[in-house]
Write an enzyme that holds these catalytic residues in place. Structure first.
Site, short mmCIF file in Angstrom:
data_model
loop_
_atom_site.label_atom_id
_atom_site.label_comp_id
_atom_site.label_asym_id
_atom_site.label_seq_id
_atom_site.Cartn_x
_atom_site.Cartn_y
_atom_site.Cartn_z
N HIS A 82 -70.27 8.60 59.62
CA HIS A 82 -70.73 7.82 58.47
C HIS A 82 -69.83 6.62 58.27
O HIS A 82 -68.61 6.73 58.33
CB HIS A 82 -70.72 8.70 57.21
CG HIS A 82 -71.53 8.10 56.10
ND1 HIS A 82 -72.84 8.45 55.86
CD2 HIS A 82 -71.22 7.16 55.18
CE1 HIS A 82 -73.30 7.75 54.85
NE2 HIS A 82 -72.34 6.96 54.41
N ASP A 161 -77.12 11.48 44.25
CA ASP A 161 -76.66 10.29 44.97
C ASP A 161 -77.82 9.34 45.21
O ASP A 161 -77.64 8.12 45.15
CB ASP A 161 -76.01 10.67 46.31
CG ASP A 161 -75.56 9.42 47.04
OD1 ASP A 161 -74.69 8.71 46.49
OD2 ASP A 161 -76.09 9.11 48.11
N ARG A 168 -76.56 1.77 41.65
CA ARG A 168 -75.33 1.01 41.92
C ARG A 168 -75.64 -0.26 42.70
O ARG A 168 -75.01 -1.30 42.50
CB ARG A 168 -74.34 1.87 42.73
CG ARG A 168 -73.70 2.97 41.91
CD ARG A 168 -73.04 4.00 42.81
NE ARG A 168 -72.04 3.42 43.68
CZ ARG A 168 -71.80 3.82 44.94
NH1 ARG A 168 -72.48 4.80 45.47
NH2 ARG A 168 -70.88 3.24 45.65
N SER A 183 -70.19 9.62 46.82
CA SER A 183 -71.51 9.38 47.38
C SER A 183 -71.55 9.85 48.83
O SER A 183 -72.44 10.63 49.24
CB SER A 183 -71.82 7.87 47.30
OG SER A 183 -72.85 7.51 48.17
N LYS A 187 -73.09 13.82 49.95
CA LYS A 187 -74.20 13.98 50.91
C LYS A 187 -73.75 14.77 52.13
O LYS A 187 -74.46 15.65 52.61
CB LYS A 187 -74.66 12.60 51.41
CG LYS A 187 -75.44 11.80 50.43
CD LYS A 187 -76.02 10.57 51.10
CE LYS A 187 -74.99 9.51 51.45
NZ LYS A 187 -74.85 8.42 50.53
N1 URA Z 1 -72.28 4.61 51.88
C1 URA Z 1 -72.70 5.58 51.05
O1 URA Z 1 -73.37 6.52 51.46
N2 URA Z 1 -72.34 5.49 49.77
C2 URA Z 1 -71.59 4.50 49.29
O2 URA Z 1 -71.30 4.50 48.13
C3 URA Z 1 -71.15 3.48 50.17
C4 URA Z 1 -71.51 3.56 51.47
#
Ligand code: URA
Length: 434
Positions: A82, A161, A168, A183, A187
């Site tokens: 990620h 989220d 956001r 966030s 996940k």
């Molecule tokens: N990626 C995400 O999943 N969440 C964030 O807040 C920033 C980048």
């Protein structure tokens, strides 16, 4: 517990209790707490921050806001990657088919563009027919058969989220360490992966502008993940210039294909090889880091990784011919060349400004309802460190709506610093947090 009191407490700089955080998230997901109250809390968190305990409580509340996935029917070790978000960051499209082609399973949930940054799901949807929403059965079957499937955040995975992310994105509250950490890790912990490699970006195009903040964010997320029993590793990589030359969904998919064909730009290729090698090494089943790098390079050279991408695209309903013939992608109806206003080196770029230029061309969203022009974006013709003469092309702007060119050109030029001194080279990878 009133939402008002929780917002006020954070607004005044006090730490929230675990119960207050959980109650707020539960109330927001159930609809008792309104978007404008959640936006106000995000803004209060943005300004006042959260300590590690609060951030962990927020992460767990996000994780528990929906289903926890069970990947026990997926055979083999599962690894995920990620990124905290960047401009021109198409690494997921490259590294996930590489590691899947080497026998590691990738059961990936990805996000859409956020703020000035792009998102893997928007990029995949630029592939004709590609379906980013699959039933659990199809998702598991494709991962078992092909080694990889990538879907959007499903309705029930970390719904807190999903709502907060969209909110956001349009309320200038993305670049906050506790909000990013909760966030991403909320996940990731709701999914059922064994190993997670994080790519924390640093520099003018990332949400964390300084190396110090990026290191803190990386350590925070690695710690949260380890406490939850995951094998974790984070790279801190440069986002003070866009990655590669392409910014915008279709353009980025084509550049990702170029890397998988062994003809991609050097910076993007190097970062992808580093990330894929670390993903493979973290599993503990493919030898040491050097041995993993040899396998990764071979997966590209042999065409196995490209074939794996094509198989995933086909399995998810997409047109796999574009993977082998990227010239078949629909392209923008209008192009405009931005020229250097004077002689000199490109000393620096405001990478966020480049991301915004791409949004202005139609590649991203300004409101939650906006539709994307997949063909829109920027092809850079010169990058930081290059010498240009007045009138040389520095970028080609692409869009289906030519009325967007004037403001996009202005933004791009305002984000490009040309001067006499050749800038010092920056490393691509700054640190590794284990
Ligand atoms: N990626 C995400 O999943 N969440 C964030 O807040 C920033 C980048």
């Amino acid at each position: 517990m009133r939402a008002y009191d929780i917002i006020k407490k954070k607004r005044d700089g006090l730490a929230l209790s675990d119960e207050e955080i959980r109650a707020f998230i539960e109330g927001y997901v159930s609809g008792e707490i309104a978007d404008y109250q959640a936006a106000a809390l995000c803004m209060a968190i943005y300004f006042r921050g959260m300590d590690v305990r609060e951030t962990t409580a927020l992460t767990l509340a996000v994780r528990d806001s929906g289903d926890r996935l069970d990947f026990s029917r997926i055979h083999g070790i599962r690894v995920d990657k990620h990124s905290t978000g960047g401009v021109g960051d198409k690494t997921s499209l490259v590294v996930t088919p590489i590691v899947a082609s080497l026998g590691v399973k990738v059961a990936k949930m990805s996000g859409r563009g956020l703020g000035h940054t792009g998102g893997t799901i928007d990029k995949l949807e630029a592939i004709p027919g590609f379906c980013t929403s699959l039933s659990t059965e199809d998702f598991e079957r494709i991962v078992n058969e092909v080694g990889i499937a990538i879907v959007g955040q499903s309705r029930n995975l970390a719904p807190a989220d999903k709502k907060l992310y969209a909110l956001r994105d349009v309320t200038a509250t993305v670049d906050s360490m506790p909000l990013i950490a909760s966030s991403i890790m909320g996940k990731k912990l709701a999914a059922d992966d064994d190993c997670i490699v994080l790519d924390v970006k640093t520099g003018s195009g990332s949400f964390m502008k300084t190396l110090e903040d990026s290191k803190k964010l990386a350590q925070l997320m690695v710690d949260i993940g380890k406490r939850a029993g995951k094998k974790m590793l984070s790279l801190i990589t440069d986002m003070d210039r866009p990655l590669g030359y392409a910014i915008g969904n279709t353009l980025e998919v084509i550049e990702a294909i170029d890397v998988l064909c062994g003809r991609g730009p050097e910076d993007l290729t190097d970062i992808c090889i580093a990330l894929a090698s670390d993903m493979l090494a973290l599993t503990g089943e493919h030898g040491d880091r050097d041995a993993c790098e040899v396998k990764v390079r071979d997966a590209i050279a042999s065409g196995r990784a490209l074939d794996t991408l094509a198989r995933m695209v086909k399995a998810q309903g997409g047109d796999d011919t574009v993977i082998y013939h990227p010239e078949a992608f629909a392209r923008a109806t209008h192009e405009y060349t931005v020229k250097a206003p004077c002689d000199g080196y490109i000393v620096a770029v405001d990478t966020e400004g480049y991301g915004i230029t791409s949004l202005l061309l139609g590649a991203g969203r300004n409101t939650m309802e906006d539709k994307i022009d997949y063909t829109a974006g920027i092809m850079l013709r010169a990058k930081t460190g290059d010498f240009v003469r007045a009138g040389d092309p520095i970028a080609t702007l692409c869009t289906c709506d030519e009325s967007r060119f004037a403001v996009a050109e202005q933004r791009l030029l305002a984000s490009t610093v040309i001067g006499d001194e050749k800038p010092e080279e920056r490393p691509l990878i700054f640190a590794r947090v284990e």
